[in-house]
Design a protein around this motif. Structure first.
Motif, short mmCIF file in Angstrom:
data_model
loop_
_atom_site.label_atom_id
_atom_site.label_comp_id
_atom_site.label_asym_id
_atom_site.label_seq_id
_atom_site.Cartn_x
_atom_site.Cartn_y
_atom_site.Cartn_z
N VAL A 117 10.28 2.51 -2.74
CA VAL A 117 9.69 1.38 -2.03
C VAL A 117 10.35 1.19 -0.67
O VAL A 117 11.57 1.31 -0.53
CB VAL A 117 9.87 0.08 -2.88
CG1 VAL A 117 9.65 -1.17 -2.04
CG2 VAL A 117 8.91 0.09 -4.08
N TYR A 118 9.51 0.92 0.35
CA TYR A 118 10.01 0.42 1.64
C TYR A 118 9.65 -1.06 1.66
O TYR A 118 8.48 -1.43 1.54
CB TYR A 118 9.35 1.16 2.80
CG TYR A 118 9.58 0.45 4.13
CD1 TYR A 118 10.80 0.57 4.80
CD2 TYR A 118 8.59 -0.35 4.69
CE1 TYR A 118 11.03 -0.09 6.00
CE2 TYR A 118 8.81 -1.02 5.90
CZ TYR A 118 10.02 -0.88 6.54
OH TYR A 118 10.25 -1.55 7.72
N LEU A 119 10.67 -1.93 1.78
CA LEU A 119 10.44 -3.37 1.69
C LEU A 119 10.77 -4.04 3.02
O LEU A 119 11.88 -3.92 3.53
CB LEU A 119 11.32 -3.95 0.56
CG LEU A 119 11.22 -5.46 0.29
CD1 LEU A 119 9.80 -5.87 -0.06
CD2 LEU A 119 12.18 -5.85 -0.83
N ASP A 120 9.78 -4.73 3.59
CA ASP A 120 9.95 -5.43 4.85
C ASP A 120 9.86 -6.94 4.58
O ASP A 120 8.80 -7.43 4.20
CB ASP A 120 8.85 -4.97 5.81
CG ASP A 120 9.02 -5.52 7.22
OD1 ASP A 120 9.27 -6.73 7.34
OD2 ASP A 120 8.90 -4.75 8.19
N LEU A 121 10.98 -7.65 4.76
CA LEU A 121 11.03 -9.08 4.45
C LEU A 121 11.10 -9.93 5.72
O LEU A 121 11.87 -9.62 6.62
CB LEU A 121 12.27 -9.40 3.59
CG LEU A 121 12.31 -8.90 2.16
CD1 LEU A 121 13.64 -9.30 1.51
CD2 LEU A 121 11.15 -9.44 1.35
N HIS A 122 10.32 -11.01 5.74
CA HIS A 122 10.39 -11.97 6.85
C HIS A 122 10.59 -13.37 6.27
O HIS A 122 9.99 -13.71 5.25
CB HIS A 122 9.11 -11.94 7.68
CG HIS A 122 8.97 -10.67 8.46
ND1 HIS A 122 9.47 -10.52 9.73
CD2 HIS A 122 8.44 -9.47 8.12
CE1 HIS A 122 9.24 -9.28 10.15
NE2 HIS A 122 8.63 -8.62 9.18
N VAL A 123 11.42 -14.16 6.94
CA VAL A 123 11.68 -15.53 6.49
C VAL A 123 10.86 -16.48 7.37
O VAL A 123 10.94 -16.42 8.60
CB VAL A 123 13.18 -15.87 6.58
CG1 VAL A 123 13.43 -17.31 6.15
CG2 VAL A 123 13.98 -14.92 5.68
N LEU A 181 5.91 3.39 -1.36
CA LEU A 181 5.11 2.16 -1.38
C LEU A 181 5.64 1.22 -0.30
O LEU A 181 6.81 0.84 -0.32
CB LEU A 181 5.21 1.50 -2.76
CG LEU A 181 4.32 0.30 -3.03
CD1 LEU A 181 2.84 0.70 -3.02
CD2 LEU A 181 4.67 -0.33 -4.38
N ASP A 182 4.79 0.88 0.66
CA ASP A 182 5.16 -0.08 1.71
C ASP A 182 4.82 -1.49 1.25
O ASP A 182 3.67 -1.77 0.89
CB ASP A 182 4.38 0.22 3.00
CG ASP A 182 4.90 1.46 3.72
OD1 ASP A 182 6.13 1.69 3.68
OD2 ASP A 182 4.08 2.19 4.30
N ILE A 183 5.82 -2.37 1.26
CA ILE A 183 5.59 -3.77 0.87
C ILE A 183 6.05 -4.67 2.01
O ILE A 183 7.21 -4.61 2.45
CB ILE A 183 6.37 -4.13 -0.42
CG1 ILE A 183 5.92 -3.24 -1.58
CG2 ILE A 183 6.17 -5.60 -0.78
CD1 ILE A 183 6.74 -3.41 -2.86
N THR A 242 0.84 -1.21 0.00
CA THR A 242 0.00 0.00 0.00
C THR A 242 0.87 1.25 0.00
O THR A 242 1.98 1.25 0.52
CB THR A 242 -0.89 0.07 1.27
OG1 THR A 242 -0.08 -0.16 2.42
CG2 THR A 242 -2.02 -0.93 1.23
N LEU A 243 0.33 2.31 -0.58
CA LEU A 243 1.02 3.60 -0.54
C LEU A 243 0.92 4.16 0.88
O LEU A 243 -0.16 4.13 1.48
CB LEU A 243 0.40 4.58 -1.54
CG LEU A 243 0.82 4.38 -3.00
CD1 LEU A 243 -0.06 5.22 -3.93
CD2 LEU A 243 2.29 4.74 -3.22
N ARG A 244 2.05 4.63 1.42
CA ARG A 244 2.05 5.16 2.78
C ARG A 244 1.21 6.43 2.86
O ARG A 244 1.34 7.32 2.01
CB ARG A 244 3.48 5.43 3.24
CG ARG A 244 3.55 5.78 4.72
CD ARG A 244 4.97 5.86 5.22
NE ARG A 244 5.65 4.57 5.15
CZ ARG A 244 6.90 4.39 5.58
NH1 ARG A 244 7.57 5.41 6.09
NH2 ARG A 244 7.47 3.20 5.49
N GLU A 245 0.36 6.48 3.86
CA GLU A 245 -0.52 7.65 4.03
C GLU A 245 0.26 8.86 4.53
O GLU A 245 1.30 8.72 5.17
CB GLU A 245 -1.65 7.30 5.02
CG GLU A 245 -2.68 6.37 4.42
CD GLU A 245 -3.77 6.00 5.41
OE1 GLU A 245 -3.87 6.66 6.45
OE2 GLU A 245 -4.51 5.05 5.12
N GLY A 246 -0.28 10.03 4.19
CA GLY A 246 0.30 11.26 4.71
C GLY A 246 1.54 11.75 3.97
O GLY A 246 2.19 12.70 4.41
#
Length: 309
Positions: free
Chosen positions: A285-291, A241-243, A229-233
């Motif tokens: 993009v802000y990318l947050d990865l979890h394994v 874009l937050d992923i 989603t696009l970050r608000e504000g």
């Protein structure tokens, strides 16, 4: 773009070839943008991705299927089903046979299977032309001709190509377009694929995760997107874009390989994926990865469904 069907062609072409025959690289070269992940690991492609080539005289929709192979897992069987279903629905089948390798049993098996789709015209593409000398290419083209004859296929064309250098990419497009039916454009001008953005993003993350891991890992990696989603504000001219994404593996022992010492490898994966995603979507993009672990997901029908197969 021409809107009359009389002098305009539109239809579907499918690239087939054993794993790592250059199908994905050629799709990207024809579309002019990276929409299909490429990797030196076999069975990288898992979706029938459609790339769309727009020309004044035609719209060529490319279907890039997984490599057909003798399956060892439930995932393998599903991938083969995807291939055969696709072959039955396209207007032309293009068989990719890399010039850098001798034609082998895998190619013969594949061409034999393609021959069963009797009504669909077939083009042979000698990929990776930049890797061989001219005399080797002449030999390879003669082998392709002989392979067609022994399988009962009359090639509509045989084209040498190098997707990396661009050599004859336009000739491949011309030959495929010749075999399409007349008709109206099937997709809006400017569309380059019909895959949802989440699928493309997941594939780019998976490509980054595949790079440099040990050979036992490639088929064990799957990616899901939790949120995009696009970050608000944020100001309109500075979107972000937050992923949030998960990399799924089959065993706990694989986790350390992907995460690396003190998380270094996972950071590299994130940085490489983010660069490709930003190039594709044109947005920071802000990318947050979890394994995460999904035990033996390739052979578990419930896991396969959850992971989108």
């Amino acid at each position: 773009m021409s809107s009359t069907a009389e002098n305009f062609k539109a239809g579907f072409a499918c690239f087939v070839g054993r794993p790592n025959a250059g199908k994905s690289t050629l799709t990207n070269a024809l579309v002019g943008k990276k929409i299909v992940i490429t990797s030196s690991k076999p069975q990288t492609t898992r979706h029938a991705v459609r790339g769309i080539v727009h020309r004044p005289d035609a719209q060529l929709i490319l279907v890039d299927t997984p490599g057909l192979h003798k399956p060892r897992t439930l995932l393998g069987e599903r991938l083969n089903d995807v291939v055969k279903t696709t072959w039955a629905e396209v207007d032309v089948i293009a068989v990719c046979l890399p010039a850098s390798e001798k034609i082998g049993p895998g190619d013969r098996f594949l061409v034999g299977e393609a021959a069963k789709v009797a009504k669909t015209p077939k083009v042979a593409i000698a990929t990776k032309a930049d890797l061989v000398e001219p005399d080797r290419m002449v030999e390879h083209l003669a082998e392709i001709q002989a392979l067609g004859e022994s399988s009962g296929i009359e090639w509509a064309a045989i084209v040498p190509v190098s997707a990396t250098s661009g050599y004859q990419v336009d000739v491949v497009a011309d030959e495929l377009v010749k075999l399409l039916p007349e008709g109206f454009p099937l997709y809006p001008d400017g569309d380059i694929t019909d895959e949802p953005e989440e699928v493309l993003v997941g594939e780019l993350i998976r490509e980054a995760a595949l790079e440099g891991v040990r050979d036992e890992l490639p088929h064990s990696i799957a990616v899901t997107i939790d949120e995009m989603t696009l970050r608000e504000g944020r100001p309109e001219d500075k979107p972000l874009l937050d992923i949030y994404a998960n990399i799924f593996l089959e065993r706990d022992s694989q986790k350390g390989i992907v995460i690396g010492h003190k998380g270094a490898r996972l950071r590299d994966v994130g940085a490489a994926a983010r660069q490709q995603i930003e190039a594709l979507l044109g947005t920071p993009v802000y990318l947050d990865l979890h394994v995460k672990i999904a035990k033996n997901w390739q052979t578990d029908a419930k896991h396969l469904r959850k992971l989108g197969f």
